[in-house]
Design an enzyme around this catalytic site. Structure first.
Site, PDB file in Angstrom:
ATOM      1  N   VAL A  13     -35.789 -51.703-101.907  1.00  0.00           N
ATOM      2  CA  VAL A  13     -36.089 -53.009-102.497  1.00  0.00           C
ATOM      3  C   VAL A  13     -37.135 -52.882-103.593  1.00  0.00           C
ATOM      4  O   VAL A  13     -36.985 -53.443-104.686  1.00  0.00           O
ATOM      5  CB  VAL A  13     -36.570 -54.000-101.416  1.00  0.00           C
ATOM      6  CG1 VAL A  13     -37.005 -55.317-102.056  1.00  0.00           C
ATOM      7  CG2 VAL A  13     -35.475 -54.247-100.383  1.00  0.00           C
ATOM      8  N   ALA A  72     -44.179 -52.243 -99.504  1.00  0.00           N
ATOM      9  CA  ALA A  72     -44.365 -51.042 -98.706  1.00  0.00           C
ATOM     10  C   ALA A  72     -44.499 -51.401 -97.230  1.00  0.00           C
ATOM     11  O   ALA A  72     -45.128 -52.395 -96.875  1.00  0.00           O
ATOM     12  CB  ALA A  72     -45.600 -50.278 -99.181  1.00  0.00           C
ATOM     13  N   SER A 117     -39.586 -59.835 -92.580  1.00  0.00           N
ATOM     14  CA  SER A 117     -38.260 -59.520 -92.053  1.00  0.00           C
ATOM     15  C   SER A 117     -37.746 -60.673 -91.206  1.00  0.00           C
ATOM     16  O   SER A 117     -38.521 -61.365 -90.534  1.00  0.00           O
ATOM     17  CB  SER A 117     -38.325 -58.254 -91.189  1.00  0.00           C
ATOM     18  OG  SER A 117     -37.123 -58.077 -90.462  1.00  0.00           O
ATOM     19  N   TYR A 143     -41.043 -53.479 -84.485  1.00  0.00           N
ATOM     20  CA  TYR A 143     -41.060 -53.750 -85.927  1.00  0.00           C
ATOM     21  C   TYR A 143     -41.224 -55.243 -86.184  1.00  0.00           C
ATOM     22  O   TYR A 143     -42.067 -55.667 -86.980  1.00  0.00           O
ATOM     23  CB  TYR A 143     -39.761 -53.238 -86.550  1.00  0.00           C
ATOM     24  CG  TYR A 143     -39.596 -53.596 -88.013  1.00  0.00           C
ATOM     25  CD1 TYR A 143     -40.366 -52.981 -88.994  1.00  0.00           C
ATOM     26  CD2 TYR A 143     -38.657 -54.546 -88.406  1.00  0.00           C
ATOM     27  CE1 TYR A 143     -40.213 -53.301 -90.340  1.00  0.00           C
ATOM     28  CE2 TYR A 143     -38.487 -54.866 -89.746  1.00  0.00           C
ATOM     29  CZ  TYR A 143     -39.265 -54.248 -90.694  1.00  0.00           C
ATOM     30  OH  TYR A 143     -39.111 -54.581 -92.027  1.00  0.00           O
ATOM     31  N   ILE A 193     -10.559 -44.450 -91.856  1.00  0.00           N
ATOM     32  CA  ILE A 193     -10.696 -44.355 -90.401  1.00  0.00           C
ATOM     33  C   ILE A 193     -10.358 -45.703 -89.772  1.00  0.00           C
ATOM     34  O   ILE A 193     -10.935 -46.726 -90.136  1.00  0.00           O
ATOM     35  CB  ILE A 193     -12.134 -43.936 -90.017  1.00  0.00           C
ATOM     36  CG1 ILE A 193     -12.441 -42.548 -90.597  1.00  0.00           C
ATOM     37  CG2 ILE A 193     -12.338 -43.972 -88.508  1.00  0.00           C
ATOM     38  CD1 ILE A 193     -13.882 -42.114 -90.405  1.00  0.00           C
TER      39      ILE A 193
END
Length: 320
Positions: A13, A72, A117, A143, A193
Site C-alpha cells: 500500500v 508501516a 484494519s 493483529y 486447477i
C-alpha cells in the site's frame, strides 16, 4: 507546498501511496524506510529508520511536516511463528505508532492518517449485516487487537494535543503486485486447477489498491475527515464464486469451479487445520461505506472489473 511524511513506503500500500504523491505533486514528501528505494533519492526526501518501536526517533522525519501518513506496521500473517504474537504486534503497531504520533504532535504536525484494519471490527458478518465505522470493535486475533489499541491511543493523544487523527480500516486489498491468498487464487485459476468453490453464496467487501490510495490522500486533506474513522471498500460486494469468475475473465480464461457444498469445504478444512482459510473463502465480511461516501463526498474511482483487469495484467506479465 506542505510537507508530508509517509511511512511504509516500500510496502504494497505504501508504495502505491508514494507513486500517487509523486504523480500529484501536492506535497513535499519525505519517506521513512529501512532500506533505500532505488531511483527515488532525487524525487523525495528519504529518512532511514531502524525498528519501529517505543524507542524510535522520528524527530528529523517529522520536522516541519503538516501531515503524516502511517502505513508501516507489523502485518497479519496466516501462520505466525512468534512465541507471543500479541506482544510482537504491540511493539510495532501500538508502541511504535504512538511514539511516532507523540513526536509528530510535538513537532506541530496538523494531521495524522493511520492505516488500520477491518480486523478491528471483527472477522465475519452475517450476510446483509455489514460492519459500520462507528460499531463497537470486536477484534478476534492479536493483529486486530493491536490495531484497535493503536486507534484508542491515537484518539486519546488527539484529545491531549489537538493533532487531528484520521483512521482508515481497509478490507482485503488487491491490485497489481498483490501477494498472499489473492496471488495464490490467481495462480490456481491460471493453471486451470479445478477448485471446489462453485457454490459459495457469501458476500465479501474488497478494496482495490487504487481506491484505497485515493481515500488515503482524500483523508490527508479533507476538512471533514478530522478525528473520524472510515471504512473503505469498492462498494460492490461479491461472493467467492463471483470473484473467481470475474478474476478468470480478467485472466481471459474459464474458471473451473466445482459446486461443492459449503459444509463439505468447512469440514475438510477443519480436518487439515485450515479453518481460518475456509472462513475467508466461505464466510461473509461486508462493510458499509455510507459514512465515507457522505462525509467526504467520496466515491470509489475504480470499479471492480477495472481493478481486477489491472491486477491480472500485472500478474500475467510476471508469469511469462
Amino acid at each position: 507546498m506542505s510537507k508530508l511524511l509517509l511511512t511504509g513506503a516500500s510496502g504494497f500500500v505504501g508504495r502505491a501511496v508514494l507513486d500517487r504523491l509523486l504523480e500529484d505533486g501536492r506535497f513535499d514528501t519525505t519517506i521513512a524506510v529501512r532500506r533505500g528505494l532505488p531511483g527515488l533519492s532525487t524525487l523525495v526526501n528519504v529518512t532511514r529508520m531502524g525498528t519501529i518501536d517505543a524507542e524510535s526517533n522520528w524527530n528529523n522525519a517529522v520536522a516541519d511536516c503538516a501531515v503524516v501518513i502511517h502505513c508501516a506496521a507489523r502485518v497479519h500473517v496466516m501462520s505466525d511463528a512468534s512465541a507471543d504474537p500479541l506482544a510482537d504486534f504491540r511493539k510495532v503497531n501500538v508502541d511504535g505508532t504512538l511514539q511516532l504520533a507523540r513526536q509528530a504532535a510535538q513537532a506541530g504536525v496538523k494531521r495524522f492518517v493511520f492505516l488500520s484494519s477491518i480486523k478491528v471490527n471483527g472477522e465475519s458478518t452475517l450476510a446483509g449485516a455489514p460492519y459500520t465505522a462507528d460499531a463497537e470493535p470486536a477484534p478476534a486475533d492479536p493483529y486486530g487487537i493491536s490495531k484497535m489499541e493503536a486507534e484508542e491511543a491515537l484518539r486519546l493523544l488527539s484529545v491531549q494535543t489537538g493533532m487531528e487523527v484520521v483512521i482508515i480500516r481497509p478490507t482485503l486489498v488487491y491490485g497489481p503486485g498483490v501477494k498472499a491468498n489473492f496471488l495464490a487464487m490467481m495462480k490456481w485459476l491460471n493453471r486451470g486447477i479445478p477448485l471446489p468453490l462453485g457454490a459459495i453464496d457469501n458476500l465479501r467487501s474488497l478494496v482495490a489498491l487504487d481506491n484505497l490510495v485515493d481515500l488515503i490522500l482524500t483523508c490527508a486533506e479533507h476538512p471533514a475527515a478530522a478525528n473520524e474513522t472510515f471504512l473503505v471498500s469498492d462498494g460492490e460486494d461479491l461472493s467467492t464464486t463471483q470473484l473467481l469468475h470475474k478474476m478468470a475473465s480478467a485472466l481471459e480464461i474459464s474458471a473451473r469451479l466445482i459446486p461443492v457444498p459449503v459444509w463439505m469445504i468447512t469440514c475438510g478444512a477443519s480436518l487439515f487445520g485450515r479453518r481460518a482459510l475456509s472462513q475467508r473463502l466461505c464466510g461473509s465480511l461486508q462493510v458499509d461505506i455510507g459514512k465515507t461516501r457522505q462525509l467526504l463526498d467520496w466515491t470509489p474511482p475504480v470499479c471492480v472489473d477495472q481493478a481486477l483487469s489491472a491486477t491480472a495484467r500485472h500478474f500475467l506479465l510476471g508469469a511469462q
